[in-house]
Each structure stands twice: as structure tokens, then as C-alpha cells.
Design an enzyme around this catalytic site. Sequence first.
Site, PDB file in Angstrom:
ATOM      1  N   THR A   1     -50.890 -33.427   2.543  1.00  0.00           N
ATOM      2  CA  THR A   1     -51.803 -32.468   3.172  1.00  0.00           C
ATOM      3  C   THR A   1     -52.036 -32.823   4.639  1.00  0.00           C
ATOM      4  OG1 THR A   1     -52.853 -32.168   1.016  1.00  0.00           O
ATOM      5  CG2 THR A   1     -54.070 -31.356   2.914  1.00  0.00           C
TER       6      THR A   1
ATOM      7  N   TYR B   1     -35.999 -37.932  -2.500  1.00  0.00           N
ATOM      8  CA  TYR B   1     -34.639 -37.685  -2.008  1.00  0.00           C
ATOM      9  C   TYR B   1     -33.592 -38.639  -2.579  1.00  0.00           C
ATOM     10  CZ  TYR B   1     -30.869 -36.008   0.929  1.00  0.00           C
ATOM     11  OH  TYR B   1     -29.679 -35.466   1.351  1.00  0.00           O
TER      12      TYR B   1
ATOM     13  N   TYR C   1     -48.422 -42.397  -6.421  1.00  0.00           N
ATOM     14  CA  TYR C   1     -48.469 -40.941  -6.299  1.00  0.00           C
ATOM     15  C   TYR C   1     -47.223 -40.350  -6.933  1.00  0.00           C
ATOM     16  CZ  TYR C   1     -48.950 -36.373  -3.887  1.00  0.00           C
ATOM     17  OH  TYR C   1     -49.064 -35.046  -3.575  1.00  0.00           O
TER      18      TYR C   1
ATOM     19  N   ARG D   1     -42.145 -32.509  -5.276  1.00  0.00           N
ATOM     20  CA  ARG D   1     -41.707 -32.863  -3.928  1.00  0.00           C
ATOM     21  C   ARG D   1     -40.699 -34.021  -3.933  1.00  0.00           C
ATOM     22  NH1 ARG D   1     -44.711 -30.775   0.579  1.00  0.00           N
ATOM     23  NH2 ARG D   1     -46.541 -29.606  -0.086  1.00  0.00           N
TER      24      ARG D   1
ATOM     25  N   LYS E   1     -52.172 -41.041  -8.689  1.00  0.00           N
ATOM     26  CA  LYS E   1     -52.417 -39.624  -8.436  1.00  0.00           C
ATOM     27  C   LYS E   1     -51.323 -38.889  -9.184  1.00  0.00           C
ATOM     28  CE  LYS E   1     -52.552 -36.032  -4.895  1.00  0.00           C
ATOM     29  NZ  LYS E   1     -52.359 -35.668  -3.466  1.00  0.00           N
TER      30      LYS E   1
END
Length: 298
Positions: free
Chosen positions: A51, A113, A139, A144, A168
Site C-alpha cells: 500500500t 517472481y 507476509y 502478488r 499477515k
Amino acid sequence: MSNAEPRFGRLITAMVTPFNDERELDLDRAQALATRLIEGGNDSLIINGTTGESPTVFYPQKIELFRAVVEAVGGKASVIANVGDNCTADTVNFAKDVAKLGVDGFMCVVPYYNKPPQEGMYQHFKTIANAVELPIILYNIPGRCVVNMEAETTLRLANDCENVIAVKEASGKMDQIATIAAAAPEGFSVYSGDDSATYDIMRLGGAGVISTTGNVAPERMKELVTKCAEGKWDEAWAAHEALLPLMNGLFETSNPILVKEALKLVGFPVGGVRLPLIDATAEQSARLASIMREVGVL
């Protein structure tokens, strides 16, 4: 779930990164925003997460940003620096530099990636944890990163690394999240990585949320996590339902495009986003404003 207050509290907002008209860092605005978010009820802030446009804020700028926020709110609230990268050695070196700035903890994302297997994820995080003393929040965000960190890997890290204190979870896999929450060692917290899943994850034993909506409506997110923590599930559900259109609406295009637009709409502009993200269109802004009026934050 133990009712002990988690190390970094229940409402942690992933703060947006303010830019000026030239899209350069606006450190004064960052300090003002951090102060506003703490006054709004946030227990802690994550700086330069997704964010906060971490992909387009480079290492020297991240350092400036961390330093500015620590100066503004350090001592009043915990400042958690997102230092995670998809190169383990880079993450370790950067985390060591950032530790000197007075931050209270780190967030580290599953490597993106390069698609590590589970054992690679374990070794990545264990290497980081062994290299630093500050607490670490893992996380997991497969949307993503392409890869999902499985419950078994998260729990191994929680048990083997004293300073890995939370995850998270933004996998959307409720069975996986329930497994982690049920089997986690004392003192390890599971945070919702999606605002709209906060209620469900806290019902499963989660500690709270690492929030995007908390940039715009911190008092409302605080109410939701507080009611959940108190076990007032009917009131929590009402708070969830009332805010749900905004929690969903902020993600109608890539985050944080609409969060920055929402802050502009509430009269606290923080600049636009850096390419390859693009600012909200007039149509998106109008739709967002109507959602914000509907839920009562505008």
C-alpha cells in the site's frame, strides 16, 4: 486464541506513501499522515508495504521514509518497516541498515517472481530472522507472489524462530489460516491481510488486521477489531457489514490507487501514485465518493 494483547496491537495500517506534485517523497506529509493514523486509533503502522508503493520507492528513499515516520510517531506507536525482498541477501543487508533507525519491527513478504519451494521460503525467512534481533511479521500474499506459503511452513518458522512473531495472511485460504491460528505457539499472531476477511479471520482466532482501509477510516476499522477481540460477534458483524462496501470498493483497481484518491476526497491529499500505477480516473473517483458517502466516511 489467547486474549493477551498482541505485540503490535490489533489494528495495524499499511500506510500509503505521500508524494508531492513531482511524485517525489513528501516527508512532511508522511509525518502528518502517520500522526493522523495513530490519533485515529491505529496501534502500529507498516511503512512502505504494498500500500506504500514498495516496488517504486527505492532503498535510499525507504530509509528516508522510515526515519521520518519514527521521528513523528516513534514511542507513541510501533513503526514496522517493510524490508522484504525476493533476494535473501539483499533483505538481510537492508534489514540490518533499517534496524539502526529505531523501527520496532520488520515485515517480510514471501519472495515473489522467483517462486521458491516451501523449503526455500523457510530458509529465506530463517536466514533473515537469524540475522536480526527485531520481531518479524511474515507476509503471505499469493496474488502478488504467485506462490503460497503453506501452514506447515509458517508454523515451522513460528516455532523455530523466536523473533518471527506474526503472519499477515492474504491467501484467502480459510482452512490454512484456521490451521495456523489453531497450532501457533503462544505469542504468535495471525493478522488478516484483507480488510474484508478481518471478521472471519478473527473468528478463527486471528489477532487483528493489517489494513488498507485503516488509512481512510481508522476509527471504523478499530471498532471492528475491538468488537471481535471482545467476542461481541453480533456488534462486530454489524461493523463489518457497515464498512464492507468501502473495504471492497478500495480494491476495484490496483491498490493503492483508490486509497490515495479516498484520502484526497476526505480532504487529506497525499499525492498520486508512481508509474506503472496510474491515478484514479474521474469515473473511479466519483464511484468511490458515492461508496464513501454510503458508508458514512464522507
